[in-house]
Design a protein around this motif. Structure first.
Motif, PDB file in Angstrom:
ATOM      1  N   TYR A 178       0.829  -1.205   0.000  1.00 44.20           N
ATOM      2  CA  TYR A 178       0.000   0.000   0.000  1.00 44.20           C
ATOM      3  C   TYR A 178       0.868   1.262   0.000  1.00 44.20           C
ATOM      4  O   TYR A 178       0.808   2.074   0.923  1.00 44.20           O
ATOM      5  CB  TYR A 178      -0.930   0.013   1.225  1.00 44.20           C
ATOM      6  CG  TYR A 178      -1.692  -1.276   1.430  1.00 44.20           C
ATOM      7  CD1 TYR A 178      -2.647  -1.699   0.510  1.00 44.20           C
ATOM      8  CD2 TYR A 178      -1.443  -2.081   2.537  1.00 44.20           C
ATOM      9  CE1 TYR A 178      -3.336  -2.883   0.694  1.00 44.20           C
ATOM     10  CE2 TYR A 178      -2.133  -3.269   2.723  1.00 44.20           C
ATOM     11  CZ  TYR A 178      -3.080  -3.665   1.802  1.00 44.20           C
ATOM     12  OH  TYR A 178      -3.758  -4.840   1.981  1.00 44.20           O
ATOM     13  N   PHE A 218      -0.663   4.900   0.620  1.00 43.45           N
ATOM     14  CA  PHE A 218      -1.330   5.239   1.875  1.00 43.45           C
ATOM     15  C   PHE A 218      -0.333   5.457   3.005  1.00 43.45           C
ATOM     16  O   PHE A 218       0.803   4.992   2.964  1.00 43.45           O
ATOM     17  CB  PHE A 218      -2.329   4.144   2.241  1.00 43.45           C
ATOM     18  CG  PHE A 218      -3.427   3.999   1.224  1.00 43.45           C
ATOM     19  CD1 PHE A 218      -4.477   4.901   1.198  1.00 43.45           C
ATOM     20  CD2 PHE A 218      -3.401   2.990   0.284  1.00 43.45           C
ATOM     21  CE1 PHE A 218      -5.487   4.786   0.257  1.00 43.45           C
ATOM     22  CE2 PHE A 218      -4.404   2.860  -0.666  1.00 43.45           C
ATOM     23  CZ  PHE A 218      -5.454   3.767  -0.682  1.00 43.45           C
ATOM     24  N   VAL A 237      -2.991   2.572   8.185  1.00 41.34           N
ATOM     25  CA  VAL A 237      -3.873   1.439   7.931  1.00 41.34           C
ATOM     26  C   VAL A 237      -4.362   0.895   9.268  1.00 41.34           C
ATOM     27  O   VAL A 237      -3.613   0.860  10.245  1.00 41.34           O
ATOM     28  CB  VAL A 237      -3.155   0.335   7.107  1.00 41.34           C
ATOM     29  CG1 VAL A 237      -1.914  -0.172   7.838  1.00 41.34           C
ATOM     30  CG2 VAL A 237      -4.094  -0.827   6.794  1.00 41.34           C
ATOM     31  N   LEU A 295      -7.877   2.573   5.133  1.00 41.54           N
ATOM     32  CA  LEU A 295      -6.596   3.124   4.712  1.00 41.54           C
ATOM     33  C   LEU A 295      -6.736   4.638   4.597  1.00 41.54           C
ATOM     34  O   LEU A 295      -7.723   5.140   4.050  1.00 41.54           O
ATOM     35  CB  LEU A 295      -6.183   2.536   3.361  1.00 41.54           C
ATOM     36  CG  LEU A 295      -5.958   1.017   3.352  1.00 41.54           C
ATOM     37  CD1 LEU A 295      -6.312   0.433   1.999  1.00 41.54           C
ATOM     38  CD2 LEU A 295      -4.518   0.691   3.695  1.00 41.54           C
ATOM     39  N   TYR A 328      -4.821   8.587   3.755  1.00 40.67           N
ATOM     40  CA  TYR A 328      -3.795   9.225   2.935  1.00 40.67           C
ATOM     41  C   TYR A 328      -4.060  10.721   2.857  1.00 40.67           C
ATOM     42  O   TYR A 328      -5.179  11.182   3.123  1.00 40.67           O
ATOM     43  CB  TYR A 328      -3.808   8.640   1.512  1.00 40.67           C
ATOM     44  CG  TYR A 328      -5.053   8.988   0.730  1.00 40.67           C
ATOM     45  CD1 TYR A 328      -5.032   9.974  -0.245  1.00 40.67           C
ATOM     46  CD2 TYR A 328      -6.264   8.352   0.989  1.00 40.67           C
ATOM     47  CE1 TYR A 328      -6.182  10.315  -0.944  1.00 40.67           C
ATOM     48  CE2 TYR A 328      -7.410   8.680   0.291  1.00 40.67           C
ATOM     49  CZ  TYR A 328      -7.357   9.667  -0.670  1.00 40.67           C
ATOM     50  OH  TYR A 328      -8.500   9.999  -1.365  1.00 40.67           O
ATOM     51  N   GLU A 384      -9.823   9.028   4.606  1.00 37.87           N
ATOM     52  CA  GLU A 384      -9.815   7.586   4.870  1.00 37.87           C
ATOM     53  C   GLU A 384     -10.794   6.906   3.925  1.00 37.87           C
ATOM     54  O   GLU A 384     -11.840   7.468   3.586  1.00 37.87           O
ATOM     55  CB  GLU A 384     -10.199   7.303   6.320  1.00 37.87           C
ATOM     56  CG  GLU A 384      -9.894   5.877   6.755  1.00 37.87           C
ATOM     57  CD  GLU A 384     -10.038   5.680   8.255  1.00 37.87           C
ATOM     58  OE1 GLU A 384      -9.078   5.234   8.894  1.00 37.87           O
ATOM     59  OE2 GLU A 384     -11.140   5.955   8.783  1.00 37.87           O
ATOM     60  N   ARG A 396     -11.240  -0.245   2.115  1.00 38.66           N
ATOM     61  CA  ARG A 396     -10.938  -1.158   1.021  1.00 38.66           C
ATOM     62  C   ARG A 396     -11.749  -2.427   1.233  1.00 38.66           C
ATOM     63  O   ARG A 396     -11.662  -3.075   2.295  1.00 38.66           O
ATOM     64  CB  ARG A 396      -9.440  -1.463   0.988  1.00 38.66           C
ATOM     65  CG  ARG A 396      -9.036  -2.666   0.154  1.00 38.66           C
ATOM     66  CD  ARG A 396      -9.376  -2.528  -1.305  1.00 38.66           C
ATOM     67  NE  ARG A 396      -8.816  -3.663  -2.070  1.00 38.66           N
ATOM     68  CZ  ARG A 396      -9.085  -3.910  -3.326  1.00 38.66           C
ATOM     69  NH1 ARG A 396      -9.901  -3.126  -3.998  1.00 38.66           N
ATOM     70  NH2 ARG A 396      -8.545  -4.938  -3.951  1.00 38.66           N
ATOM     71  N   TRP A 405      -7.701   4.022  -4.389  1.00 43.20           N
ATOM     72  CA  TRP A 405      -7.273   2.625  -4.511  1.00 43.20           C
ATOM     73  C   TRP A 405      -6.672   2.365  -5.882  1.00 43.20           C
ATOM     74  O   TRP A 405      -5.656   1.668  -6.001  1.00 43.20           O
ATOM     75  CB  TRP A 405      -8.421   1.662  -4.246  1.00 43.20           C
ATOM     76  CG  TRP A 405      -7.920   0.255  -4.316  1.00 43.20           C
ATOM     77  CD1 TRP A 405      -8.111  -0.647  -5.314  1.00 43.20           C
ATOM     78  CD2 TRP A 405      -7.047  -0.378  -3.377  1.00 43.20           C
ATOM     79  NE1 TRP A 405      -7.428  -1.808  -5.051  1.00 43.20           N
ATOM     80  CE2 TRP A 405      -6.770  -1.671  -3.871  1.00 43.20           C
ATOM     81  CE3 TRP A 405      -6.489   0.025  -2.180  1.00 43.20           C
ATOM     82  CZ2 TRP A 405      -5.949  -2.565  -3.190  1.00 43.20           C
ATOM     83  CZ3 TRP A 405      -5.668  -0.876  -1.504  1.00 43.20           C
ATOM     84  CH2 TRP A 405      -5.410  -2.151  -2.016  1.00 43.20           C
ATOM     85  N   ASN A 455      -3.243   3.624  -5.822  1.00 41.63           N
ATOM     86  CA  ASN A 455      -2.368   2.699  -5.110  1.00 41.63           C
ATOM     87  C   ASN A 455      -1.923   1.558  -6.022  1.00 41.63           C
ATOM     88  O   ASN A 455      -0.762   1.152  -6.008  1.00 41.63           O
ATOM     89  CB  ASN A 455      -3.084   2.132  -3.883  1.00 41.63           C
ATOM     90  CG  ASN A 455      -2.220   1.172  -3.100  1.00 41.63           C
ATOM     91  OD1 ASN A 455      -1.270   1.561  -2.439  1.00 41.63           O
ATOM     92  ND2 ASN A 455      -2.536  -0.111  -3.186  1.00 41.63           N
TER      93      ASN A 455
END
Length: 428
Positions: free
Chosen positions: A101, A104, A107, A143, A145, A156, A159, A412, A415
């Motif tokens: 990840y 990010f 987590v 997750l 970032y 946030e 996932r 995502w 990522n």
């Protein structure tokens, strides 16, 4: 087979071309389940109704949307400090510090109550897994970032487990119609949702399932629903052996690929009933013949995926003994000239500016210690430039990016492309 000298001449030629088709896109799976087959990349498809399709219909009917993005938005925080105050036990670290990840910076595992209230109302798969007693760490990760595009915040997301639908596709190779009488194989009939790791499937029973007596025309394909799989929470990096793409009426790009998903094996799970075929019986005027089917194998299947082509900021990486992701550049507003400034950290000998999405990046000028080293570089998707640097250098980049179409940020997806680029750059 070659090393063991076990190659044998073929017997009678195959009358059916059989392969496994894995539908990765929820909206494509939904279409097939509802009998809408116009976008499936086979000719003259005939869909079989069985107890697996019945279970798939339950999932489709329970899900409140035509689409599913494998993520749900969580809370926004003003900055890292505000996030840390809300979750003091969660460590906020630099990007590239979390294996798998790199995009990010934090987590955590959400609680069952949190998933039930925040995610389950909009996601049928999460709801089913919660009702089936699946532990939360096998359902979702939260997750976080720093979102720099637009106004900026500490964001946030949840996932979720991607849902994959598996089918057997059997195409008639003869010049005349074939009537398929039954499918021979093992079946799993769990109670309830039946969540189990793919590597530890439940005891199955031999079974012969009757197939509809409708003849399959020459070149026509019978689709048999076999199972619903849950992909790993982390990105399952498959090896594309061959692929073709086409745009469908929704405007999405649909990718049809021959793919090796061996890396997904350990993290893949199953829900609901499943059928594992061994052979198809073909009715004849005098005798019934049988054609064997190779065992299902994640390393050898065909996949259907869909995506919207929309870009969101180029990316910059630092390369020393390892490659590190530093973040997005030119992220404030599309098509607006912007300037970025970096001081090269210790242990870094190279900066990489990469365009990883469906957009064009224009790097108008690169200054290193106020000396121009590059000017007017256009980067399309998949292209990048490397800049030789030394620790302490001051690097200034001026430029902007032009997306093909506007879209909301998809962290995502970012990522995934960042992780894949980092893995590829290590090999290069």
């Amino acid at each position: 087979m070659v090393s063991r000298h076990t190659i044998r001449p073929p017997g009678e030629p195959d009358r059916l071309y059989c392969r496994y088709l894995l539908c990765k896109a929820f909206d494509a799976f939904r279409e097939v389940t509802l009998g809408e087959l116009s976008n499936i990349p086979v000719d003259k498809p005939h869909l079989v109704t069985n107890y697996v399709r019945d279970f798939q219909r339950v999932v489709v009917d329970r899900h409140p949307h035509k689409y599913r993005h494998d993520k749900e938005w969580g809370d926004q925080f003003r900055n890292r400090e505000a996030y840390s105050q809300s979750y003091p036990d969660v460590r906020v670290i630099e990007r590239s510090s979390i294996n798998l990840y790199p995009y990010f910076e934090a987590v955590r595992t959400p609680s069952v109550e949190e998933l039930r209230s925040r995610v389950a109302p909009t996601d049928a798969v999460t709801s089913l897994l919660i009702d089936g007693g699946v532990p939360p760490h096998e359902i979702s990760l939260a997750l976080a970032y720093e979102e720099v595009c637009g106004g900026g915040c500490f964001q946030e997301i949840y996932r979720l487990r991607p849902l994959w639908a598996l089918y057997l596709a059997a195409t008639n190779l003869e010049s005349h119609p074939l009537t398929l009488s039954s499918l021979l194989g093992d079946q799993e009939l769990p109670k309830g949702i039946g969540y189990r790791p793919f590597s530890r499937r439940i005891d199955s029973t031999n079974d012969e399932q009757k197939l509809p007596p409708a003849p399959i025309p020459p070149g026509g394909t019978m689709l048999v629903p076999l199972a619903l799989l849950l992909a790993p929470i982390e990105n399952a990096l498959g090896e594309i052996l061959s692929a073709q793409s086409a745009y469908i009426p929704t405007g999405q790009r649909q990718d049809f690929a021959h793919e090796d998903l061996t890396t997904a094996y350990a993290g893949t799970a199953l829900i609901g009933p499943a059928v594992w075929p061994r052979a198809i019986r073909i009715a004849g005027s005098v005798v019934t013949s049988e054609q064997p089917i190779h065992e299902f194998d994640l390393s050898n299947l065909y996949t259907i995926g869909r995506s919207w082509e929309a870009g969101s900021c180029p990316h910059i990486f630092a390369v020393g003994e390892q490659i590190r992701y530093l973040g997005e550049i030119f992220s404030l507003t599309p098509s607006l000239r912007q300037r970025e400034r970096f001081i090269v950290p210790d242990g870094i000998g190279k900066l990489v500016v990469a365009e990883l999405e469906a957009e064009t990046t224009i790097v108008e000028q690169v200054l290193i210690n106020e000396e121009k080293v590059r000017s007017r570089v256009n980067l399309e998707c998949g292209e990048f430039i490397e800049l030789g640097v030394q620790p302490g250098d001051i690097v200034e980049l001026t430029g902007y990016y032009i997306p093909e179409r506007f879209a909301l940020p998809d962290p995502w997806f970012r990522n995934i492309v960042v992780y894949e680029f980092m893995q590829g750059h290590k090999r290069w």
